[in-house]
Each structure stands twice: as structure tokens, then as C-alpha cells.
Design an enzyme around this catalytic site. Structure first.
Site, PDB file in Angstrom:
ATOM      1  N   LYS A  13      -1.867 -11.279   8.076  1.00 38.98           N
ATOM      2  CA  LYS A  13      -1.214 -11.300   9.394  1.00 38.98           C
ATOM      3  C   LYS A  13      -2.099 -10.665  10.468  1.00 38.98           C
ATOM      4  CE  LYS A  13       2.377  -8.943   7.881  1.00 38.98           C
ATOM      5  NZ  LYS A  13       1.925  -8.772   6.474  1.00 38.98           N
ATOM      6  N   ARG A  84      11.315  -7.354  10.044  1.00 41.88           N
ATOM      7  CA  ARG A  84      11.064  -7.188   8.622  1.00 41.88           C
ATOM      8  C   ARG A  84      12.356  -7.040   7.838  1.00 41.88           C
ATOM      9  NH1 ARG A  84       5.698  -4.941   8.722  1.00 41.88           N
ATOM     10  NH2 ARG A  84       4.899  -4.349   6.691  1.00 41.88           N
ATOM     11  N   ARG A 123      -9.167  -3.954   1.161  1.00 36.52           N
ATOM     12  CA  ARG A 123      -9.082  -3.832   2.628  1.00 36.52           C
ATOM     13  C   ARG A 123      -9.742  -2.527   3.094  1.00 36.52           C
ATOM     14  NH1 ARG A 123      -3.565  -5.024   5.621  1.00 36.52           N
ATOM     15  NH2 ARG A 123      -2.673  -3.595   4.083  1.00 36.52           N
ATOM     16  N   ARG A 155      -6.764   2.379   4.167  1.00 38.48           N
ATOM     17  CA  ARG A 155      -5.488   2.855   4.706  1.00 38.48           C
ATOM     18  C   ARG A 155      -4.777   3.712   3.665  1.00 38.48           C
ATOM     19  NH1 ARG A 155      -2.284  -2.239   7.241  1.00 38.48           N
ATOM     20  NH2 ARG A 155      -0.585  -1.280   6.072  1.00 38.48           N
ATOM     21  N   ARG A 166       5.495  -1.367  -1.673  1.00 37.77           N
ATOM     22  CA  ARG A 166       5.597  -2.218  -0.474  1.00 37.77           C
ATOM     23  C   ARG A 166       5.959  -3.650  -0.841  1.00 37.77           C
ATOM     24  NH1 ARG A 166      -0.024  -1.025   1.762  1.00 37.77           N
ATOM     25  NH2 ARG A 166       0.344  -2.711   3.227  1.00 37.77           N
TER      26      ARG A 166
HETATM   27  P1  ADP Z   1       1.114  -4.749   6.196  1.00 38.92           P
HETATM   28  O1  ADP Z   1      -0.224  -4.916   6.862  1.00 38.92           O
HETATM   29  O2  ADP Z   1       0.980  -4.285   4.811  1.00 38.92           O
HETATM   30  O3  ADP Z   1       2.001  -5.948   6.341  1.00 38.92           O
HETATM   31  P2  ADP Z   1       2.041  -3.136   8.408  1.00 38.92           P
HETATM   32  O4  ADP Z   1       0.752  -2.641   8.953  1.00 38.92           O
HETATM   33  O5  ADP Z   1       2.722  -4.230   9.118  1.00 38.92           O
HETATM   34  O6  ADP Z   1       1.821  -3.513   6.880  1.00 38.92           O
HETATM   35  O7  ADP Z   1       3.060  -1.923   8.275  1.00 38.92           O
HETATM   36  C1  ADP Z   1       2.699  -0.704   7.671  1.00 38.92           C
HETATM   37  C2  ADP Z   1       3.942   0.163   7.504  1.00 38.92           C
HETATM   38  O8  ADP Z   1       4.528   0.432   8.787  1.00 38.92           O
HETATM   39  C3  ADP Z   1       5.076  -0.444   6.684  1.00 38.92           C
HETATM   40  O9  ADP Z   1       4.893  -0.280   5.292  1.00 38.92           O
HETATM   41  C4  ADP Z   1       6.272   0.331   7.219  1.00 38.92           C
HETATM   42  O10 ADP Z   1       6.334   1.655   6.685  1.00 38.92           O
HETATM   43  C5  ADP Z   1       5.945   0.457   8.698  1.00 38.92           C
HETATM   44  N1  ADP Z   1       6.476  -0.695   9.474  1.00 38.92           N
HETATM   45  C6  ADP Z   1       5.744  -1.615  10.164  1.00 38.92           C
HETATM   46  N2  ADP Z   1       6.538  -2.534  10.735  1.00 38.92           N
HETATM   47  C7  ADP Z   1       7.811  -2.206  10.397  1.00 38.92           C
HETATM   48  C8  ADP Z   1       9.088  -2.776  10.656  1.00 38.92           C
HETATM   49  N3  ADP Z   1       9.217  -3.888  11.385  1.00 38.92           N
HETATM   50  N4  ADP Z   1      10.171  -2.160  10.116  1.00 38.92           N
HETATM   51  C9  ADP Z   1      10.069  -1.049   9.390  1.00 38.92           C
HETATM   52  N5  ADP Z   1       8.907  -0.454   9.096  1.00 38.92           N
HETATM   53  C10 ADP Z   1       7.770  -1.025   9.591  1.00 38.92           C
HETATM   54  P1  ADP Z   2      -1.715  -8.063   6.598  1.00 41.38           P
HETATM   55  O1  ADP Z   2      -1.822  -7.690   8.058  1.00 41.38           O
HETATM   56  O2  ADP Z   2      -0.849  -9.251   6.372  1.00 41.38           O
HETATM   57  O3  ADP Z   2      -1.334  -6.910   5.725  1.00 41.38           O
HETATM   58  P2  ADP Z   2      -4.656  -8.285   6.688  1.00 41.38           P
HETATM   59  O4  ADP Z   2      -4.926  -9.248   7.784  1.00 41.38           O
HETATM   60  O5  ADP Z   2      -4.935  -6.864   6.931  1.00 41.38           O
HETATM   61  O6  ADP Z   2      -3.159  -8.516   6.110  1.00 41.38           O
HETATM   62  O7  ADP Z   2      -5.505  -8.773   5.413  1.00 41.38           O
HETATM   63  C1  ADP Z   2      -5.482  -8.043   4.181  1.00 41.38           C
HETATM   64  C2  ADP Z   2      -6.883  -8.002   3.596  1.00 41.38           C
HETATM   65  O8  ADP Z   2      -7.298  -9.319   3.179  1.00 41.38           O
HETATM   66  C3  ADP Z   2      -7.948  -7.527   4.584  1.00 41.38           C
HETATM   67  O9  ADP Z   2      -8.902  -6.801   3.857  1.00 41.38           O
HETATM   68  C4  ADP Z   2      -8.548  -8.845   5.116  1.00 41.38           C
HETATM   69  O10 ADP Z   2      -9.905  -8.664   5.492  1.00 41.38           O
HETATM   70  C5  ADP Z   2      -8.425  -9.778   3.922  1.00 41.38           C
HETATM   71  N1  ADP Z   2      -8.109 -11.168   4.297  1.00 41.38           N
HETATM   72  C6  ADP Z   2      -7.397 -11.602   5.361  1.00 41.38           C
HETATM   73  N2  ADP Z   2      -7.275 -12.949   5.355  1.00 41.38           N
HETATM   74  C7  ADP Z   2      -7.947 -13.385   4.249  1.00 41.38           C
HETATM   75  C8  ADP Z   2      -8.185 -14.691   3.671  1.00 41.38           C
HETATM   76  N3  ADP Z   2      -7.694 -15.802   4.222  1.00 41.38           N
HETATM   77  N4  ADP Z   2      -8.896 -14.740   2.531  1.00 41.38           N
HETATM   78  C9  ADP Z   2      -9.363 -13.603   1.942  1.00 41.38           C
HETATM   79  N5  ADP Z   2      -9.172 -12.363   2.435  1.00 41.38           N
HETATM   80  C10 ADP Z   2      -8.468 -12.237   3.567  1.00 41.38           C
END
Ligand code: ADP
Ligand code: ADP
Ligand code: ZN
Length: 209
Positions: A13, A84, A123, A155, A166
Site C-alpha cells: 500500500k 481498517r 522491509r 520498523r 497484525r
Molecule cells: P501496514 O503498513 O502494516 O499496513 P500501517 O503503517 O498502515 O501498517 O499501520 C501501522 C500501525 O498503525 C497499525 O498496526 C496500527 O497499530 C496503527 N494504525 C494505522 N492505521 C490504523 C487504523 N486505521 N486503525 C487503527 N490503527 C491503525
Molecule cells: P504496506 O504499506 O501495505 O504495509 P509496503 O508498501 O510497505 O506495504 O511494502 C512492504 C514491503 O514489500 C516493503 O519492503 C516494499 O519495499 C516491498 N514491496 C512493495 N511492493 C512490492 C512488490 N510488488 N513486490 C515485492 N516487494 C514489494
């Protein structure tokens, strides 16, 4: 142009959001980024995030409501990581209705849990907001940001046990949104298992259509 990106942790994302907002000149609204900023001064938020749990709907919805009142979102926005939970989705619908804002599409980027685990394990992020993967999107110099040359870090919530939590939270609380947005008729399925470029092409093609 107003969009939502949702999908399991690690689906890509954040990576896609950066490319989309740049190409289409809209605002990136990432609740994860907002909370990573907030956790520096808020121990409750920090503890919840580091255990892989969600922040309460009330706090999240309040924060998003305030953000959506700023002027810049008028040029269009991309919500990343929000909503979410079903409660958040309903609250968002009510907010948008009140402000007379329409959502154009909800992009559901899906990948299998085992791929999510591999992506999150590799990541690495930079304090400037850039994100990399040690194998799939490697920086030019190991552990250094291509954009600002700072040291990359993992992270705090990307540790293996937290990732499992998660993914459980995702299954229990976020997955029901698939049905919710399917019913709304604006959901677009995106195969997140493809490489970064191909995923972006799928999304951009829908936006341009
Ligand atoms: P990911 O990249 O793994 O999808 P995010 O960066 O979006 O994770 O979120 C990291 C953390 O921030 C989540 O595990 C949660 O603790 C908090 N968080 C983010 N967005 C939300 C939301 N919409 N509702 C509740 N908690 C959230
Ligand atoms: P999210 O925000 O959904 O948690 P991220 O965009 O941070 O996900 O991506 C998670 C990890 O996977 C990062 O290390 C990113 O560089 C890698 N990544 C993202 N998109 C791809 C893809 N299409 N193929 C392989 N690795 C990816
Ligand atoms: Zn950087």
C-alpha cells in the site's frame, strides 16, 4: 479523484500510494504514517502499535475527520491504511456524505499471508519516508537511503511475532471490509503479488479509465 487503498500489512500500500499521489497530484493520507509520528510523544499509541494491535476507532476517526477538513484534500486524496474496521468505514461514509465528497474507487491490494511475511521481514525504511526491501526493492547502497543517504532501519512492529499478530488482527477486523466495499460497487481487486511496476499499472489503468 478520491480513493482508498486497503489490503493486508505488507501488500504494498505505502509503496503504491507514493507513486499514485505523485502521478495524479493528490494528497496521501496514511494513518500508519500519522501514528508513527504521534507515537513519538504518546506512549499509549506506541505500545498499541508495537504489539500489533489497532488504535481505537474513536481516536482514528477523529484524526481522519480533522485531516479531511484541511483545504489540500480538495485536490483529491488517497487514504492508505484507513478504514481498517467496519466502524471506521461507516464513520468515513458518514463524514464524506456530510461534506458531499464522493469516493471513486476502493483498491483492494491482496497478497497471501506467506508473501506478506516475506515482504515485511525484508522491509527497511528511512526517516524521510522512503521504503525499501532488502531483496525486492533494494537500495543502491546496502542499508542507505537512495534519496537522502540516511541509515535505513526496520520498523519496530515488523518483528516476526508482531507481524503474526497484525495478520490476525487484519483477518478479524479488516477483512470484513471486502464484503462492505463489494456491496458499495466501487471495489477494484488488485493482484498485489505482481512486481511493483505491474501493480502500479493495474491501479493507474483503473484511475485513467
Ligand atoms: P501496514 O503498513 O502494516 O499496513 P500501517 O503503517 O498502515 O501498517 O499501520 C501501522 C500501525 O498503525 C497499525 O498496526 C496500527 O497499530 C496503527 N494504525 C494505522 N492505521 C490504523 C487504523 N486505521 N486503525 C487503527 N490503527 C491503525
Ligand atoms: P504496506 O504499506 O501495505 O504495509 P509496503 O508498501 O510497505 O506495504 O511494502 C512492504 C514491503 O514489500 C516493503 O519492503 C516494499 O519495499 C516491498 N514491496 C512493495 N511492493 C512490492 C512488490 N510488488 N513486490 C515485492 N516487494 C514489494
Ligand atoms: Zn531517506
Amino acid at each position: 479523484m478520491n480513493y482508498i487503498l486497503f489490503g493486508p500489512p505488507g501488500a504494498g500500500k505505502g509503496t503504491q500510494a507514493k507513486k499514485i499521489v505523485e502521478k495524479f497530484s493528490i494528497v496521501h493520507l496514511s494513518t500508519g504514517d500519522m501514528f508513527r509520528e504521534a507515537k513519538k510523544s504518546d506512549k499509549t499509541i506506541s505500545a498499541l502499535m508495537e504489539s500489533g494491535k489497532l488504535i481505537s476507532d474513536e481516536i482514528v476517526v477523529d484524526m481522519v475527520r480533522k485531516r479531511l477538513q484541511k483545504d489540500d484534500v480538495k485536490k483529491g486524496f488517497l487514504l492508505d491504511g484507513f478504514p481498517r474496521t467496519l466502524n471506521q468505514a461507516q464513520a468515513l461514509d458518514a463524514m464524506l456524505k456530510a461534506e458531499n465528497i464522493k469516493l471513486d474507487a476502493v483498491f483492494f491490494i491482496d497478497i497471501a499471508h506467506e508473501d506478506a511475511v516475506k515482504r515485511i521481514a525484508g522491509r527497511r525504511v528511512c526517516s524521510c519516508g522512503a521504503s525499501y526491501h532488502i531483496h525486492f526493492l533494494a537500495p543502491k547502497n546496502a542499508d542507505k537511503c537512495d534519496l537522502c543517504n540516511s541509515q535505513l532501519i526496520q520498523r519496530a512492529d515488523d518483528k516476526e511475532e508482531t507481524v503474526k499478530e497484525r495478520l490476525k488482527v487484519y483477518d478479524a477486523q479488516t477483512k470484513p471490509l471486502i464484503e462492505y466495499y463489494k456491496k458499495s460497487g466501487i471495489m477494484v481487486d488488485i493482484d498485489g503479488a505482481r512486481d511493483e511496476k505491474e501493480v502500479f499499472e493495474q491501479i493507474a489503468a483503473k484511475i485513467e479509465a
